[in-house]
Scaffold this active site. Structure first.
Site, PDB file in Angstrom:
ATOM      1  N   GLU A  51      52.449 -66.616   0.999  1.00 39.05           N
ATOM      2  CA  GLU A  51      54.410 -67.556   0.516  1.00 39.05           C
ATOM      3  C   GLU A  51      55.161 -67.123   1.924  1.00 39.05           C
ATOM      4  O   GLU A  51      55.374 -66.255   1.799  1.00 39.05           O
ATOM      5  CB  GLU A  51      54.971 -67.295  -0.527  1.00 39.05           C
ATOM      6  CG  GLU A  51      53.869 -66.930  -1.817  1.00 39.05           C
ATOM      7  CD  GLU A  51      54.441 -66.753  -3.212  1.00 39.05           C
ATOM      8  OE1 GLU A  51      56.353 -66.455  -3.060  1.00 39.05           O
ATOM      9  OE2 GLU A  51      54.302 -66.979  -4.524  1.00 39.05           O
ATOM     10  N   ASP A  62      65.978 -63.904  -6.142  1.00 38.41           N
ATOM     11  CA  ASP A  62      65.610 -62.898  -5.125  1.00 38.41           C
ATOM     12  C   ASP A  62      66.260 -61.440  -5.065  1.00 38.41           C
ATOM     13  O   ASP A  62      67.687 -61.062  -5.984  1.00 38.41           O
ATOM     14  CB  ASP A  62      65.809 -63.084  -3.662  1.00 38.41           C
ATOM     15  CG  ASP A  62      64.706 -63.936  -3.524  1.00 38.41           C
ATOM     16  OD1 ASP A  62      63.686 -64.074  -4.343  1.00 38.41           O
ATOM     17  OD2 ASP A  62      64.975 -65.219  -3.353  1.00 38.41           O
TER      18      ASP A  62
END
Length: 270
Positions: A51, A62
């Site tokens: 990714e 995140d």
């Protein structure tokens, strides 16, 4: 449609009787050229799929480690064009390359233009964590026109109706977020992960769409645990942390390669 490299890699892992190892790294971390070398080390260590993150200044899912990595990438001047160059280099390793991006950068770049340029670079698809299927009409059209996989997220909070809707809109795989929270290393895999995979498989039984699990996986033992019930194991923060902790790039590359080997051993030895 011809199978994408992502679909091929996941099928190869399934045929081998194991889960795929999927590694994440923001493009441009610690700088654009070095990020290519980090990804090469990840693939050398055993990652099947990479990714490639499009660094974003205001991430919603995140944790602190990936935020620090993305900040470093942005400080290094990383652009969307750099992301495509990193994707091209990733595809050259033989691993499948997918982009992980929030929707705003794609929309600002131009949806059709983004899809076309990603496909040209050898990318197989895009993970869009903040885009839901019912608002993805433009992306569905552009991704289909360019032969890209669409990867949406499901979570422990997803209703049965939401699971069915989301998986029906996916190709490549469905991303099962193991917990309600942000990315980062944890001492154990959330107990909600196995349940989410089981529930997701109930609605993907006919399609056979792979279900890959991410968030909170940081050790070979955790990778093996998840590989026992998922088609893919997604690891990101652990790779970023090894570069952040390293005194220099070469040391970091060695640490990344070793970490990938440990994780690969986990998904193969389950």
């Amino acid at each position: 449609m011809t199978a994408t490299t992502l679909q091929t890699k996941l099928a190869e892992a399934r045929e081998a009787g194991r889960a795929a190892l999927i590694g994440y790294l923001p493009a441009g971390f610690p700088d654009p050229d070095s990020s290519v070398r980090v990804i090469q080390a990840m693939v050398e260590g055993g990652c099947d799929v990479i990714e490639v993150g499009l660094p974003y200044s205001d991430p919603m899912m995140d944790g602190p480690t990936i935020q620090r990595a993305a900040d470093r990438a942005l400080a290094a001047g990383t652009t969307t064009e750099d992301v495509f160059r990193v994707v091209e280099a990733t595809a050259a390793t033989g691993a499948a390359a997918v982009v992980m991006s929030y929707w705003n950068p794609i929309e600002r770049y131009g949806v059709e233009r983004f899809a076309a340029n990603l496909a040209k670079a050898g990318g197989a698809g895009v993970i869009t964590p903040d885009l839901i299927p019912e608002e993805a009409g433009a992306w569905t059209a552009a991704s289909e026109a360019s032969g890209l996989d669409r990867i949406f997220l499901v979570a422990p909070s997803s209703t049965d109706r939401r699971l069915a809707m989301t998986t029906a809109a996916c190709s490549g795989f469905v991303y099962a977020a193991s917990l309600m929270g942000v990315t980062g290393t944890r001492t154990q895999v959330a107990d909600t992960a196995a349940t989410l995979v089981r529930r997701t498989r109930e609605v993907t039984r006919e399609s056979g769409l792979p279900v890959c699990v991410g968030l909170g996986i940081s050790t070979a033992a955790q990778a093996a645990e998840v590989a026992a019930y998922a088609d893919g194991v997604i690891v990101g923060a652990g790779f970023c942390q090894r570069i952040l902790d390293a005194p220099d790039l070469e040391t970091g590359l060695t640490a990344v390669r070793s970490f990938a080997e440990e994780l690969a051993g986990g998904v193969r030895d389950r």
